[in-house]
Design a protein around this motif. Structure first.
Motif, PDB file in Angstrom:
ATOM      1  N   MET A   1       0.848  -1.191   0.000  1.00 41.12           N
ATOM      2  CA  MET A   1       0.000   0.000   0.000  1.00 41.12           C
ATOM      3  C   MET A   1       0.882   1.239   0.000  1.00 41.12           C
ATOM      4  N   PHE A   2       0.529   2.208  -0.829  1.00 39.42           N
ATOM      5  CA  PHE A   2       1.292   3.449  -0.952  1.00 39.42           C
ATOM      6  C   PHE A   2       0.531   4.594  -0.300  1.00 39.42           C
ATOM      7  N   PHE A   3       1.161   5.260   0.666  1.00 35.41           N
ATOM      8  CA  PHE A   3       0.577   6.437   1.311  1.00 35.41           C
ATOM      9  C   PHE A   3       1.134   7.685   0.642  1.00 35.41           C
ATOM     10  N   ALA A   4       0.255   8.530   0.116  1.00 31.49           N
ATOM     11  CA  ALA A   4       0.701   9.780  -0.512  1.00 31.49           C
ATOM     12  C   ALA A   4       0.775  10.918   0.497  1.00 31.49           C
ATOM     13  N   ASP A   5      -0.195  10.965   1.422  1.00 31.30           N
ATOM     14  CA  ASP A   5      -0.188  12.006   2.448  1.00 31.30           C
ATOM     15  C   ASP A   5      -1.028  11.540   3.633  1.00 31.30           C
ATOM     16  N   VAL A   6      -0.847  12.218   4.766  1.00 31.51           N
ATOM     17  CA  VAL A   6      -1.623  11.921   5.973  1.00 31.51           C
ATOM     18  C   VAL A   6      -1.987  13.229   6.666  1.00 31.51           C
ATOM     19  N   GLN A   7      -3.071  13.207   7.428  1.00 33.96           N
ATOM     20  CA  GLN A   7      -3.561  14.410   8.099  1.00 33.96           C
ATOM     21  C   GLN A   7      -4.367  14.009   9.337  1.00 33.96           C
ATOM     22  N   LEU A   8      -4.039  14.627  10.469  1.00 33.66           N
ATOM     23  CA  LEU A   8      -4.806  14.397  11.697  1.00 33.66           C
ATOM     24  C   LEU A   8      -5.955  15.394  11.756  1.00 33.66           C
ATOM     25  N   VAL A   9      -7.166  14.886  11.995  1.00 31.61           N
ATOM     26  CA  VAL A   9      -8.344  15.741  12.054  1.00 31.61           C
ATOM     27  C   VAL A   9      -9.085  15.484  13.362  1.00 31.61           C
ATOM     28  N   THR A  10      -9.176  16.500  14.205  1.00 32.36           N
ATOM     29  CA  THR A  10      -9.893  16.421  15.479  1.00 32.36           C
ATOM     30  C   THR A  10     -10.215  17.827  15.954  1.00 32.36           C
ATOM     31  N   PRO A  11     -11.382  18.031  16.585  1.00 26.52           N
ATOM     32  CA  PRO A  11     -11.685  19.355  17.132  1.00 26.52           C
ATOM     33  C   PRO A  11     -10.727  19.792  18.243  1.00 26.52           C
ATOM     34  N   SER A  12      -9.937  18.875  18.793  1.00 22.41           N
ATOM     35  CA  SER A  12      -9.061  19.212  19.913  1.00 22.41           C
ATOM     36  C   SER A  12      -7.793  19.940  19.484  1.00 22.41           C
ATOM     37  N   PHE A  13      -7.420  19.827  18.193  1.00 19.60           N
ATOM     38  CA  PHE A  13      -6.219  20.485  17.688  1.00 19.60           C
ATOM     39  C   PHE A  13      -6.524  21.161  16.353  1.00 19.60           C
ATOM     40  N   ARG A  14      -5.808  22.245  16.100  1.00 23.00           N
ATOM     41  CA  ARG A  14      -5.974  22.923  14.814  1.00 23.00           C
ATOM     42  C   ARG A  14      -5.543  21.982  13.692  1.00 23.00           C
ATOM     43  N   THR A  15      -6.359  21.906  12.658  1.00 17.02           N
ATOM     44  CA  THR A  15      -6.075  21.007  11.543  1.00 17.02           C
ATOM     45  C   THR A  15      -5.044  21.632  10.613  1.00 17.02           C
ATOM     46  N   LEU A  16      -3.968  20.911  10.363  1.00 16.25           N
ATOM     47  CA  LEU A  16      -2.934  21.358   9.456  1.00 16.25           C
ATOM     48  C   LEU A  16      -3.156  20.762   8.070  1.00 16.25           C
ATOM     49  N   PRO A  17      -2.561  21.348   7.040  1.00 19.43           N
ATOM     50  CA  PRO A  17      -2.662  20.745   5.709  1.00 19.43           C
ATOM     51  C   PRO A  17      -2.068  19.335   5.710  1.00 19.43           C
ATOM     52  N   PRO A  18      -2.524  18.485   4.800  1.00 15.01           N
ATOM     53  CA  PRO A  18      -1.982  17.122   4.749  1.00 15.01           C
ATOM     54  C   PRO A  18      -0.458  17.134   4.558  1.00 15.01           C
ATOM     55  N   LYS A  19       0.210  16.201   5.224  1.00 16.66           N
ATOM     56  CA  LYS A  19       1.656  16.069   5.088  1.00 16.66           C
ATOM     57  C   LYS A  19       1.967  14.997   4.039  1.00 16.66           C
ATOM     58  N   ARG A  20       2.746  15.366   3.045  1.00 18.11           N
ATOM     59  CA  ARG A  20       3.157  14.391   2.038  1.00 18.11           C
ATOM     60  C   ARG A  20       4.159  13.424   2.648  1.00 18.11           C
ATOM     61  N   ALA A  53     -10.844  11.644  17.143  1.00 18.05           N
ATOM     62  CA  ALA A  53      -9.921  12.026  16.071  1.00 18.05           C
ATOM     63  C   ALA A  53      -9.948  10.992  14.955  1.00 18.05           C
ATOM     64  N   THR A  54      -9.609  11.457  13.764  1.00  9.60           N
ATOM     65  CA  THR A  54      -9.434  10.566  12.614  1.00  9.60           C
ATOM     66  C   THR A  54      -8.132  10.923  11.911  1.00  9.60           C
ATOM     67  N   VAL A  55      -7.621   9.982  11.162  1.00  9.45           N
ATOM     68  CA  VAL A  55      -6.481  10.222  10.281  1.00  9.45           C
ATOM     69  C   VAL A  55      -6.991  10.109   8.845  1.00  9.45           C
ATOM     70  N   VAL A  56      -6.840  11.199   8.101  1.00  8.52           N
ATOM     71  CA  VAL A  56      -7.264  11.227   6.706  1.00  8.52           C
ATOM     72  C   VAL A  56      -6.025  11.044   5.835  1.00  8.52           C
ATOM     73  N   ALA A  57      -6.089  10.110   4.914  1.00 10.39           N
ATOM     74  CA  ALA A  57      -4.932   9.827   4.067  1.00 10.39           C
ATOM     75  C   ALA A  57      -5.385   9.547   2.639  1.00 10.39           C
ATOM     76  N   HIS A  58      -4.467   9.729   1.722  1.00  7.32           N
ATOM     77  CA  HIS A  58      -4.672   9.290   0.346  1.00  7.32           C
ATOM     78  C   HIS A  58      -3.752   8.106   0.106  1.00  7.32           C
ATOM     79  N   VAL A  59      -4.340   6.954  -0.193  1.00 10.27           N
ATOM     80  CA  VAL A  59      -3.579   5.716  -0.321  1.00 10.27           C
ATOM     81  C   VAL A  59      -3.901   5.046  -1.647  1.00 10.27           C
ATOM     82  N   ALA A  60      -2.986   4.178  -2.054  1.00  9.86           N
ATOM     83  CA  ALA A  60      -3.182   3.425  -3.289  1.00  9.86           C
ATOM     84  C   ALA A  60      -2.576   2.052  -3.124  1.00  9.86           C
TER      85      ALA A  60
END
Length: 220
Positions: A1-20, A53-60
């Motif tokens: 599995m290939f991960f292109a980027d990841v991002q932590l999403v939760t109301p407890s922390f400010r959401t940053l742009p996805p990290k490649r 919290a969730t982790v949002v990622a783009h995978v292939a």
């Protein structure tokens, strides 16, 4: 599995742009991928509860194009809980007072002396319990607890002495926590909270040179 980027999403922390990351994950039981996170969303009068919290990622997989996938983080996650508590504890104290090292640093033999200064910013009594050492420096204090800044005073100073905690040659390389001194403070008799006190970069450089001399390693 290939991960292109990841991002932590939760109301407890400010959401940053996805990290490649562009990382390929093989058939392993576990692979750790660092995920940056934003500043904690703190309440002005209390420690907030951790939100899911969730982790949002783009995978292939294979030759397909990356697709969006959302991973649910088991709640409450102990690491996120600790990070939120630490950051918001410091935020609550700093709304009332700043805690920092004083501007004067003097070297006496194998000891570096300065002060810890508490300066009022808001209403309330601030009790300073302790100042801890770091991976590289021990802290000497005249007393513990350190003192109380009453509601009708603006400033308090506490004498501090630093000495090297280690003298091996590797100690003076890159060390992220060498200058992160934990101070314990409480507001109006409440729970003690930790505030990280860090000297400015010119003082850090001076402390490295001092420690090298104190350890007999020929620092300039």
């Amino acid at each position: 599995m290939f991960f292109a980027d990841v991002q932590l999403v939760t109301p407890s922390f400010r959401t940053l742009p996805p990290k490649r990351v562009e990382t390929t994950i093989g058939r392993t039981n576990r692979t750790d991928i660092p995920i940056p996170y934003g500043a904690a969303n703190c309440a002005p009068d209390r420690l907030p509860e951790l939100r899911p919290a969730t982790v949002v990622a783009h995978v292939a997989t294979g030759t397909e194009q990356p697709r969006k996938v959302v991973f649910t983080v088991p709640h409450p996650d102990p690491l996120l809980t600790r990070l939120l508590r630490e950051e918001c504890s410091q935020y609550l104290v700093e709304r009332v007072a700043t805690i920092e090292f004083g501007p004067r640093w003097t070297e006496a033999g194998e000891v570096m002396r300065t002060t810890l200064v508490v300066t009022r910013r808001g209403a309330g009594e601030v009790a300073l319990g302790d100042l801890g050492g770091t991976t590289h420096y021990n802290v000497g204090l005249e007393r513990r607890p350190l003192g109380v800044l009453p509601a009708d005073r603006q400033r308090m100073e506490v004498p501090v002495e630093l000495t090297p905690a280690r003298c091996d040659g590797h100690a003076f390389g890159e060390a992220k926590k060498a200058f992160m001194f934990p101070a314990r403070a409480s507001l109006d008799g409440g729970e003690e909270r930790v505030v990280i006190v860090t000297p400015p970069k010119p003082v850090q450089d001076r402390l490295i040179r001092y420690a090298q001399r104190a350890c007999g390693l020929g620092g300039g």
